[in-house]
Design a protein around this motif. Structure first.
Motif, PDB file in Angstrom:
ATOM      1  N   LEU A   1       0.292  -0.940   0.034  1.00 56.03           N
ATOM      2  CA  LEU A   1      -0.354  -0.091  -0.403  1.00 56.03           C
ATOM      3  C   LEU A   1       1.409   0.968  -0.154  1.00 56.03           C
ATOM      4  O   LEU A   1       0.470   1.752  -0.633  1.00 56.03           O
ATOM      5  CB  LEU A   1      -0.628   0.100   1.120  1.00 56.03           C
ATOM      6  N   GLN A   2       2.190   1.281   0.174  1.00 54.44           N
ATOM      7  CA  GLN A   2       2.636   2.413   1.016  1.00 54.44           C
ATOM      8  C   GLN A   2       3.984   2.827  -0.711  1.00 54.44           C
ATOM      9  O   GLN A   2       3.988   3.648  -0.504  1.00 54.44           O
ATOM     10  CB  GLN A   2       3.521   2.192   2.033  1.00 54.44           C
ATOM     11  N   ALA A   3       3.571   1.213  -0.923  1.00 51.10           N
ATOM     12  CA  ALA A   3       4.688   1.485  -2.152  1.00 51.10           C
ATOM     13  C   ALA A   3       3.893   2.023  -3.225  1.00 51.10           C
ATOM     14  O   ALA A   3       3.918   2.959  -4.342  1.00 51.10           O
ATOM     15  CB  ALA A   3       5.341   0.214  -2.916  1.00 51.10           C
ATOM     16  N   ARG A   4       2.108   1.035  -3.691  1.00 46.90           N
ATOM     17  CA  ARG A   4       1.964   2.147  -4.952  1.00 46.90           C
ATOM     18  C   ARG A   4       1.033   3.327  -4.607  1.00 46.90           C
ATOM     19  O   ARG A   4       0.491   3.521  -5.396  1.00 46.90           O
ATOM     20  CB  ARG A   4       0.268   0.556  -4.835  1.00 46.90           C
ATOM     21  N   TYR A   5       0.441   4.190  -3.169  1.00 51.85           N
ATOM     22  CA  TYR A   5      -0.275   4.296  -2.770  1.00 51.85           C
ATOM     23  C   TYR A   5       0.251   6.198  -1.998  1.00 51.85           C
ATOM     24  O   TYR A   5      -0.422   7.010  -1.665  1.00 51.85           O
ATOM     25  CB  TYR A   5      -1.524   4.390  -2.085  1.00 51.85           C
ATOM     26  N   ASP A   6       1.736   6.098  -1.903  1.00 48.78           N
ATOM     27  CA  ASP A   6       2.806   6.415  -1.039  1.00 48.78           C
ATOM     28  C   ASP A   6       1.207   6.582   0.497  1.00 48.78           C
ATOM     29  O   ASP A   6       1.642   7.912   0.576  1.00 48.78           O
ATOM     30  CB  ASP A   6       2.950   7.921  -1.469  1.00 48.78           C
ATOM     31  N   VAL A   7       0.898   5.660   1.078  1.00 47.37           N
ATOM     32  CA  VAL A   7       0.574   6.168   2.322  1.00 47.37           C
ATOM     33  C   VAL A   7       0.852   4.880   3.168  1.00 47.37           C
ATOM     34  O   VAL A   7       1.320   4.036   3.047  1.00 47.37           O
ATOM     35  CB  VAL A   7      -1.183   6.052   1.968  1.00 47.37           C
ATOM     36  N   ASN A   8       1.363   5.650   4.526  1.00 47.79           N
ATOM     37  CA  ASN A   8       1.644   5.205   5.817  1.00 47.79           C
ATOM     38  C   ASN A   8       0.819   4.800   6.644  1.00 47.79           C
ATOM     39  O   ASN A   8      -0.095   5.627   7.144  1.00 47.79           O
ATOM     40  CB  ASN A   8       2.755   5.909   6.293  1.00 47.79           C
ATOM     41  N   VAL A   9      -0.593   3.070   6.623  1.00 46.39           N
ATOM     42  CA  VAL A   9      -1.369   3.014   7.504  1.00 46.39           C
ATOM     43  C   VAL A   9      -0.950   2.241   8.423  1.00 46.39           C
ATOM     44  O   VAL A   9       0.328   0.899   7.821  1.00 46.39           O
ATOM     45  CB  VAL A   9      -2.369   2.524   6.068  1.00 46.39           C
ATOM     46  N   GLY A  10      -1.379   1.690   9.456  1.00 48.45           N
ATOM     47  CA  GLY A  10      -1.192   0.473  10.010  1.00 48.45           C
ATOM     48  C   GLY A  10      -2.199  -0.803   9.745  1.00 48.45           C
ATOM     49  O   GLY A  10      -2.893  -0.474   9.163  1.00 48.45           O
ATOM     50  N   VAL A  11      -2.197  -1.664   9.779  1.00 48.50           N
ATOM     51  CA  VAL A  11      -2.449  -3.011   9.489  1.00 48.50           C
ATOM     52  C   VAL A  11      -2.917  -3.805  10.232  1.00 48.50           C
ATOM     53  O   VAL A  11      -1.887  -3.988  11.185  1.00 48.50           O
ATOM     54  CB  VAL A  11      -2.207  -3.839   7.825  1.00 48.50           C
ATOM     55  N   VAL A  12      -4.226  -4.882  10.499  1.00 48.21           N
ATOM     56  CA  VAL A  12      -4.418  -5.816  11.774  1.00 48.21           C
ATOM     57  C   VAL A  12      -4.865  -6.785  10.775  1.00 48.21           C
ATOM     58  O   VAL A  12      -5.938  -6.312  10.137  1.00 48.21           O
ATOM     59  CB  VAL A  12      -5.070  -5.001  12.646  1.00 48.21           C
ATOM     60  N   VAL A  13      -4.744  -7.963  11.011  1.00 44.99           N
ATOM     61  CA  VAL A  13      -5.343  -8.796  10.085  1.00 44.99           C
ATOM     62  C   VAL A  13      -6.222  -9.762  10.879  1.00 44.99           C
ATOM     63  O   VAL A  13      -5.690  -9.851  12.226  1.00 44.99           O
ATOM     64  CB  VAL A  13      -4.739  -9.969   9.755  1.00 44.99           C
ATOM     65  N   THR A  14      -7.513  -9.782  11.138  1.00 40.64           N
ATOM     66  CA  THR A  14      -8.440 -10.162  12.213  1.00 40.64           C
ATOM     67  C   THR A  14      -8.714 -11.325  11.869  1.00 40.64           C
ATOM     68  O   THR A  14      -9.238 -11.746  10.818  1.00 40.64           O
ATOM     69  CB  THR A  14      -9.927  -9.287  12.462  1.00 40.64           C
ATOM     70  N   ASP A  15      -9.314 -11.971  13.068  1.00 43.21           N
ATOM     71  CA  ASP A  15      -9.694 -13.383  12.954  1.00 43.21           C
ATOM     72  C   ASP A  15     -11.027 -13.478  14.193  1.00 43.21           C
ATOM     73  O   ASP A  15     -10.575 -12.499  15.181  1.00 43.21           O
ATOM     74  CB  ASP A  15      -9.338 -14.825  12.899  1.00 43.21           C
ATOM     75  N   THR A  16     -12.033 -14.126  14.111  1.00 39.75           N
ATOM     76  CA  THR A  16     -13.163 -14.507  14.545  1.00 39.75           C
ATOM     77  C   THR A  16     -12.890 -15.250  15.865  1.00 39.75           C
ATOM     78  O   THR A  16     -12.782 -16.700  15.718  1.00 39.75           O
ATOM     79  CB  THR A  16     -14.659 -14.532  14.252  1.00 39.75           C
ATOM     80  N   LEU A  17     -12.501 -15.240  17.639  1.00 36.73           N
ATOM     81  CA  LEU A  17     -12.952 -16.084  18.369  1.00 36.73           C
ATOM     82  C   LEU A  17     -13.309 -16.000  19.033  1.00 36.73           C
ATOM     83  O   LEU A  17     -14.422 -14.511  20.067  1.00 36.73           O
ATOM     84  CB  LEU A  17     -11.107 -15.761  18.633  1.00 36.73           C
ATOM     85  N   GLY A  18     -13.778 -17.104  20.295  1.00 37.00           N
ATOM     86  CA  GLY A  18     -14.667 -17.360  21.253  1.00 37.00           C
ATOM     87  C   GLY A  18     -13.419 -16.917  22.304  1.00 37.00           C
ATOM     88  O   GLY A  18     -12.723 -16.694  22.188  1.00 37.00           O
ATOM     89  N   ARG A  19     -14.491 -16.425  23.795  1.00 36.05           N
ATOM     90  CA  ARG A  19     -13.453 -16.154  24.902  1.00 36.05           C
ATOM     91  C   ARG A  19     -14.076 -17.083  25.714  1.00 36.05           C
ATOM     92  O   ARG A  19     -14.715 -17.096  26.606  1.00 36.05           O
ATOM     93  CB  ARG A  19     -14.036 -14.848  24.923  1.00 36.05           C
ATOM     94  N   PRO A  20     -12.899 -18.074  26.799  1.00 37.46           N
ATOM     95  CA  PRO A  20     -12.676 -17.857  28.342  1.00 37.46           C
ATOM     96  C   PRO A  20     -14.549 -17.385  29.264  1.00 37.46           C
ATOM     97  O   PRO A  20     -13.788 -16.122  28.918  1.00 37.46           O
ATOM     98  CB  PRO A  20     -11.874 -18.866  28.778  1.00 37.46           C
ATOM     99  N   TRP A  21     -15.591 -18.328  30.031  1.00 37.81           N
ATOM    100  CA  TRP A  21     -16.305 -16.953  30.334  1.00 37.81           C
ATOM    101  C   TRP A  21     -17.194 -16.373  29.818  1.00 37.81           C
ATOM    102  O   TRP A  21     -18.073 -15.910  30.309  1.00 37.81           O
ATOM    103  CB  TRP A  21     -14.821 -16.754  31.583  1.00 37.81           C
ATOM    104  N   ARG A  22     -17.256 -16.632  28.438  1.00 33.36           N
ATOM    105  CA  ARG A  22     -18.019 -15.469  27.776  1.00 33.36           C
ATOM    106  C   ARG A  22     -18.886 -16.287  26.781  1.00 33.36           C
ATOM    107  O   ARG A  22     -18.414 -16.809  26.097  1.00 33.36           O
ATOM    108  CB  ARG A  22     -16.997 -14.541  27.465  1.00 33.36           C
ATOM    109  N   ASN A  23     -20.160 -15.808  26.669  1.00 34.44           N
ATOM    110  CA  ASN A  23     -20.669 -15.999  25.382  1.00 34.44           C
ATOM    111  C   ASN A  23     -20.340 -15.172  24.233  1.00 34.44           C
ATOM    112  O   ASN A  23     -20.143 -13.984  24.263  1.00 34.44           O
ATOM    113  CB  ASN A  23     -22.386 -16.116  25.162  1.00 34.44           C
ATOM    114  N   GLY A  24     -20.400 -15.676  23.401  1.00 35.82           N
ATOM    115  CA  GLY A  24     -20.345 -14.509  22.123  1.00 35.82           C
ATOM    116  C   GLY A  24     -19.285 -15.032  21.398  1.00 35.82           C
ATOM    117  O   GLY A  24     -18.159 -15.564  22.010  1.00 35.82           O
TER     118      GLY A  24
END
Length: 322
Positions: A119-142
């Protein structure tokens, strides 16, 4: 103090396939500015990287896991090669051809770095990137979206040793910033809306200078040795009795359950759903009976123990829970 945060869904992205240029697809669809944070669902990263495999989901889970943390029925919570603890090793069979399974990226942090650099090379923009996935959590529904990969963004804030507004010294406070970013972005992405990318604006203080990718989301993974809950209760019982970590439990009551526990002077027999323990030393018979009862309970069976005449005991096995 941060004044405001804006979260924008990136709409209009096409279905991603192996070999697609994610930087080009996202850059054309999103209004990116210096200091933005880009949240990208791992599914489209995996698709672009060709992480589609053939076979069953169970086979894919077996290939991706390094240890079983807990299991109930057909559900397995496992630790992946990335260090992540999650259901089904993060595998996915939705929106994939029959007989195929989508795996997580091989190295989500590396994927995030590559996207940020492109993205920086193509658009000359400095951004942060976070790759996400969905997880359950102990002791919590959803479930909630968490960061499994990150580049160019501060992933955790260490406030230990600082003081609060009352002068109290903070001892354990470490906000998981990348996870908070992932969860916030999911509010505009949604599971069923087909929006795999979001832009967060107002977090420029968390975005690192170009070329500095930071620690990555791997820094958020707690080592099992430091985890007070590194096994499920049943798996912990198995590990304690069998002296090995989280062995896969048998599906039925069979001699494999006590393999390795029986010595030359002890005998175990399975008769009509009950387990008899026999030997010459009442103390050793009692110790083995107790260990077997713990293992059976760990496998989800109802058990009751009765001491017989002499050096013998009987374990009555009830129905098995999920």
């Amino acid at each position: 103090m941060r004044k405001h945060l804006e979260v924008f869904p990136v709409v209009g992205l096409p279905e991603v396939a192996a070999g697609d240029d994610l930087a080009a697809l996202i850059g054309e669809a999103a209004d990116l500015r210096d200091g933005d944070v880009l949240s990208v669902t791992s599914k489209i990263v995996s698709k672009a990287e060709g992480r589609l495999t053939t076979g069953t989901r169970d086979e894919a889970i077996d290939a991706e896991l390094v240890r079983v943390v807990a299991s109930r029925g057909d559900t397995r919570i496992v630790q992946t090669r990335h260090g992540l603890v999650m259901a089904a090793a993060g595998t996915d069979t939705s929106n994939t051809p029959p007989g195929t399974v989508l795996l997580l990226p091989v190295d989500p942090d590396l994927s995030a770095r590559a996207l940020r650099e492109a993205l920086q090379a193509r658009y000359d923009v400095n951004v942060g990137v976070v790759v996400t996935d969905t997880l359950g959590r102990p002791w919590r529904n959803g479930q909630v979206d968490l960061a499994i990969g990150a580049a160019g963004v501060q992933v955790i804030e260490d406030l230990r040793g600082t003081t609060d507004s009352h002068g109290n010294v903070l001892a354990v406070t470490e906000p998981a910033l990348a996870d908070e970013i992932a969860a916030a972005s999911e509010l505009v992405k949604g599971k069923a809306d087909g929006v795999p990318v979001a832009v967060l604006r107002g977090l420029a203080d968390l975005v690192l200078p170009a070329g500095n990718h930071g620690a990555g989301a791997r820094a958020l993974v707690r080592d099992a040795e430091m985890d007070l809950f590194s096994l499920g209760t049943r798996e912990a019982a198995r590990a304690a009795v069998l002296d090995r970590k989280a062995p896969a439990g048998p599906r039925e009551v069979d001699p494999a359950l006590w393999a390795g526990l029986v010595s030359d002077d002890l005998r175990v027999e399975l008769v009509d759903g009950a387990i008899g323990v026999f030997g010459d030393d009442p103390l050793r018979v009692g110790m083995l009976t107790e260990r077997l009862a713990v293992l059976l309970h760990a496998e989800g069976y109802g058990v009751s123990v009765r001491t017989g005449p002499g050096s013998e005991a009987t374990i009555t096995v009830g129905s098995r829970s999920a």
